[in-house]
Scaffold this active site. Sequence first.
Site, PDB file in Angstrom:
ATOM      1  N   HIS A   1     100.486   4.581 100.392  1.00  0.00           N
ATOM      2  CA  HIS A   1     100.298   5.669 101.353  1.00  0.00           C
ATOM      3  C   HIS A   1     100.473   7.034 100.705  1.00  0.00           C
ATOM      4  O   HIS A   1      99.660   7.952 100.899  1.00  0.00           O
ATOM      5  CB  HIS A   1     101.278   5.510 102.518  1.00  0.00           C
ATOM      6  CG  HIS A   1     101.195   6.611 103.524  1.00  0.00           C
ATOM      7  ND1 HIS A   1     102.002   7.729 103.462  1.00  0.00           N
ATOM      8  CD2 HIS A   1     100.372   6.796 104.575  1.00  0.00           C
ATOM      9  CE1 HIS A   1     101.688   8.539 104.451  1.00  0.00           C
ATOM     10  NE2 HIS A   1     100.709   7.997 105.146  1.00  0.00           N
TER      11      HIS A   1
ATOM     12  N   ARG B   1      66.238  16.826  90.778  1.00  0.00           N
ATOM     13  CA  ARG B   1      65.404  15.820  91.436  1.00  0.00           C
ATOM     14  C   ARG B   1      66.080  15.323  92.710  1.00  0.00           C
ATOM     15  O   ARG B   1      67.103  14.644  92.664  1.00  0.00           O
ATOM     16  CB  ARG B   1      65.136  14.660  90.473  1.00  0.00           C
ATOM     17  CG  ARG B   1      64.264  15.038  89.298  1.00  0.00           C
ATOM     18  CD  ARG B   1      64.014  13.857  88.386  1.00  0.00           C
ATOM     19  NE  ARG B   1      65.228  13.450  87.683  1.00  0.00           N
ATOM     20  CZ  ARG B   1      65.622  13.950  86.516  1.00  0.00           C
ATOM     21  NH1 ARG B   1      64.882  14.869  85.923  1.00  0.00           N
ATOM     22  NH2 ARG B   1      66.731  13.543  85.941  1.00  0.00           N
TER      23      ARG B   1
ATOM     24  N   ARG C   1      63.452  20.350  93.270  1.00  0.00           N
ATOM     25  CA  ARG C   1      62.107  19.876  93.597  1.00  0.00           C
ATOM     26  C   ARG C   1      62.168  19.068  94.888  1.00  0.00           C
ATOM     27  O   ARG C   1      62.972  18.139  95.005  1.00  0.00           O
ATOM     28  CB  ARG C   1      61.573  19.007  92.458  1.00  0.00           C
ATOM     29  CG  ARG C   1      60.129  18.540  92.671  1.00  0.00           C
ATOM     30  CD  ARG C   1      59.670  17.665  91.511  1.00  0.00           C
ATOM     31  NE  ARG C   1      60.373  16.393  91.485  1.00  0.00           N
ATOM     32  CZ  ARG C   1      60.300  15.512  90.480  1.00  0.00           C
ATOM     33  NH1 ARG C   1      59.582  15.791  89.423  1.00  0.00           N
ATOM     34  NH2 ARG C   1      60.973  14.377  90.542  1.00  0.00           N
TER      35      ARG C   1
ATOM     36  N   GLU D   1      51.201  20.088  87.318  1.00  0.00           N
ATOM     37  CA  GLU D   1      51.086  18.750  86.736  1.00  0.00           C
ATOM     38  C   GLU D   1      49.715  18.128  87.003  1.00  0.00           C
ATOM     39  O   GLU D   1      49.469  16.985  86.645  1.00  0.00           O
ATOM     40  CB  GLU D   1      52.182  17.845  87.312  1.00  0.00           C
ATOM     41  CG  GLU D   1      52.245  17.838  88.835  1.00  0.00           C
ATOM     42  CD  GLU D   1      53.536  17.234  89.374  1.00  0.00           C
ATOM     43  OE1 GLU D   1      54.167  16.447  88.663  1.00  0.00           O
ATOM     44  OE2 GLU D   1      53.891  17.561  90.522  1.00  0.00           O
TER      45      GLU D   1
ATOM     46  N   SER E   1      54.999  17.933  82.320  1.00  0.00           N
ATOM     47  CA  SER E   1      54.151  17.511  81.191  1.00  0.00           C
ATOM     48  C   SER E   1      53.795  16.033  81.240  1.00  0.00           C
ATOM     49  O   SER E   1      52.764  15.621  80.695  1.00  0.00           O
ATOM     50  CB  SER E   1      54.829  17.851  79.863  1.00  0.00           C
ATOM     51  OG  SER E   1      56.089  17.215  79.756  1.00  0.00           O
ATOM     52  N   ASN E   2      54.615  15.208  81.900  1.00  0.00           N
ATOM     53  CA  ASN E   2      54.288  13.773  81.965  1.00  0.00           C
ATOM     54  C   ASN E   2      53.014  13.536  82.777  1.00  0.00           C
ATOM     55  O   ASN E   2      52.051  12.925  82.297  1.00  0.00           O
ATOM     56  CB  ASN E   2      55.455  12.998  82.587  1.00  0.00           C
ATOM     57  CG  ASN E   2      56.679  12.985  81.702  1.00  0.00           C
ATOM     58  OD1 ASN E   2      56.580  13.178  80.489  1.00  0.00           O
ATOM     59  ND2 ASN E   2      57.834  12.763  82.292  1.00  0.00           N
ATOM     60  N   ASP E   3      53.002  14.017  84.017  1.00  0.00           N
ATOM     61  CA  ASP E   3      51.815  13.817  84.847  1.00  0.00           C
ATOM     62  C   ASP E   3      50.631  14.635  84.344  1.00  0.00           C
ATOM     63  O   ASP E   3      49.476  14.180  84.417  1.00  0.00           O
ATOM     64  CB  ASP E   3      52.121  14.202  86.306  1.00  0.00           C
ATOM     65  CG  ASP E   3      52.784  13.055  87.073  1.00  0.00           C
ATOM     66  OD1 ASP E   3      52.949  11.975  86.476  1.00  0.00           O
ATOM     67  OD2 ASP E   3      53.126  13.247  88.252  1.00  0.00           O
TER      68      ASP E   3
ATOM     69  N   CYS F   1      59.324  21.140  82.337  1.00  0.00           N
ATOM     70  CA  CYS F   1      60.476  20.275  82.628  1.00  0.00           C
ATOM     71  C   CYS F   1      60.312  18.868  82.075  1.00  0.00           C
ATOM     72  O   CYS F   1      60.990  17.945  82.514  1.00  0.00           O
ATOM     73  CB  CYS F   1      60.745  20.228  84.129  1.00  0.00           C
ATOM     74  SG  CYS F   1      59.354  19.671  85.125  1.00  0.00           S
TER      75      CYS F   1
END
Length: 791
Positions: A412, A510, A558, A659, A681-683, A730
């Site tokens: 407690h 994110r 985002r 993107e 940059s990925n998409d 990013c």
Amino acid sequence: MEKEKAFLLWFDQLERKDVAIAGGKSSSLGELTSHVDVPVPYGFATTACAYRYFFEKTGLYEKIKTLIAGLDVDNSAQLREVCAKVRQAIMDEEMPQDLQDMIAQAYEELGEKVGQADPFVAVRSSATAEDLPDASFAGQQDTYLNVKGAETIVAKVKECYASCFTDRAVYYREKQGFDHLDVALSAAVQMMVFSKAAGVMFTVNVATGDDKNILIEGAWGLGEYVVQGTVTPDNYTVNKATCEIVEKNVNAQDIKLIRKADGDCEEVVVPLDEQNEQKLTDEQIKQLAECAKKIEAHYGCYMDMEWGVDERDNKVYILQARPETVWSRRNKENGAPKEEKKVTTDRKVIVKGLPASPGNVAGRVHVILDPSHIDEFKEGEILVTEMTAPDWVPAMKKAKAIVTDSGGMTCHASIVSRELGIPCIVGTKSRGEAATTTIPDGIDVTIDATHGVVYEGIIEEPKAEQLAQQVVAAAEYFPPTGTKIYMNLGDPELAEKYAALPCDGIGLMREEFIWTTYIHEHPLYLIKIGQPEKVVDQLAEGIRQVCQAMAPRPVTMRFSDFKSSEYRDLKGGDEFEPNEPSALLGWRGASRYYDPKYIEAFKLECMAVRKVREEFGLKNLNVMIPFCRNVEECEKVTKIMADCGLSRGKDFKVWLMAEIPSNIILADQFNKFVDGYSIGSNDLTMLVLGCDRDNDTVSHIYDERNLAVRRAIRHLIEVAHKDGKTVSICGQAPSVYPEFCEFLIKSGIDSMSVNPDTVKFTKKLAAQIEQRIMMDALTGKGRQEVEDLNW
């Protein structure tokens, strides 16, 4: 009969969402019984409806309202007197006969279901506001163990009702802002485990917030003595990933609470040959850890559980489970305690114990051995006692720190101290000397509750200037850069940890992480069941943690960018999500936000952002729109945002994820609706090269350094800059490929956002590249671009 109108429900009829019906404890027992593969003693629960029926039938609401009028809960004497009168008023009333008959019949049915006539049971109180992630009522109402017989069960249920008005429960509700007459109480009637050993366990280190291990505490006999702090339990640390035992601390135990064969419980002396034995076998420790992992995985948050090992078959049982109430708030304003090693030659250690609630303070000791002297305790004193009990909370709240003879990390004193933010050391007797017999009353001491040490006297700390000099001397130097280096972040819990990195803010937060880790349910499903506020509150809390840790540096969040296949994995998602052959190029990003089927969910995201900025006052929060295919979509989304109170301005920026090739080609038109861009940059690479980034067959073609991708990026920077817009990136490419980082800086990019582990490297790399550019400009002998980057 509908659940809400039922007076009584079996565990397998209850789920955790039924807190308003049967309270936190009962609903959680139902959830465990129905949906988690762990052993739980069976039983039933009276409902909040039954409680209210009893109070309405007997006129208790009006009587209690009169009794508590004008109550000052900080006046300990008045609190005791008023609460005693309320409890007596409840006990003086006879429970309606139809309710008595229903409880007696269910008790008889329970015996039939488990194959025992007149079984021994535990009657546990379960308040309708308890065991919530943001308010713990745990241990504030009573539990009755080892009782049998229908008449006795009915009496204990009524005693549970009365315990809703113990001093501790009334005090806590008042401080948490709960109306005493709105809270109702359920009584869980659960098969009794004949515990030869029992205790508690957490799926997070309750002192530090470290969630890599499972913490188990156990003692001989029933678990009440562990929770109350009467004994100092064994504590076992188990690696959560492997279930391997990391550490074992076996403590001596001279007394235990056991069940009596004919009912009720008694304290007995532990046989000498058992007093120093390990309370659980290694196999039982691992079994408990496996149960803890299953429960945490099901609930999706850190958990606090009680367990027992039955003497009849050595089987491990889970007696109850609830969200852990401190670290589950995801509200670590001060972060995890930072270890400060203070080494001097003149420190005299008085006692040592377990560091239950971290912190470092100094002050005057007040030793209290008898609860009748609690009223003598003064604000700002250091409370030293054998153990605390729930009734001590008003006094504990005044304490600068707390030190106890007995107890473990989950007793407690430990739990309440952590909730109140008070440094606390427990179990000093198990580490050598009892605090109450070693620390004289009235002396000054220094408490290092981060390490579990009490020092004699008030120790002078290093002056601030000296500390600053030490920090500067040890600090790693990072040269300033014209190109801002931001950080990508998913888990809000890591914001405090990474805040010290030399980044200029968060370039990509994110939002999806908050959904999958904390919310778990589809937003449209939550709207359908009438719980839209869960979206707003949970999102706002996660975002707040990041903004507060990084302030005054900017944070760009985002908006949600789940694919339909990912949304479908959330609870209730099947009803609202299409089955798309190519979800990566389907209903995602901006196309959802203005769609009539989804717009109400997007508005909840906007409300969460507004709450963080306006209610929490964190104006460093900006937002980003992902996967926006055309200018019309951008216009529609920004209008919805404006309608929700999120209009672009001097202190609120709206970025667009660049993107999709259309974002580049039509940048001159997108400029009208946004303040800048963050290149995904990925998409972008995937869509420029027509190469599925998740397909191993064509992975050799996928490369952010391809000339087509670089031409697109340079074109975007030029067009954006013409209208005064900023451009960031990013993806991971700048930190993976130094030549790509050089290309970006030479192209005039404003910022780069990289993962936390590469912030330092990228910061130094950017500084070197910028210096090289300046040197080349000065000498006129720099390397020339061999490729034409214009299109």
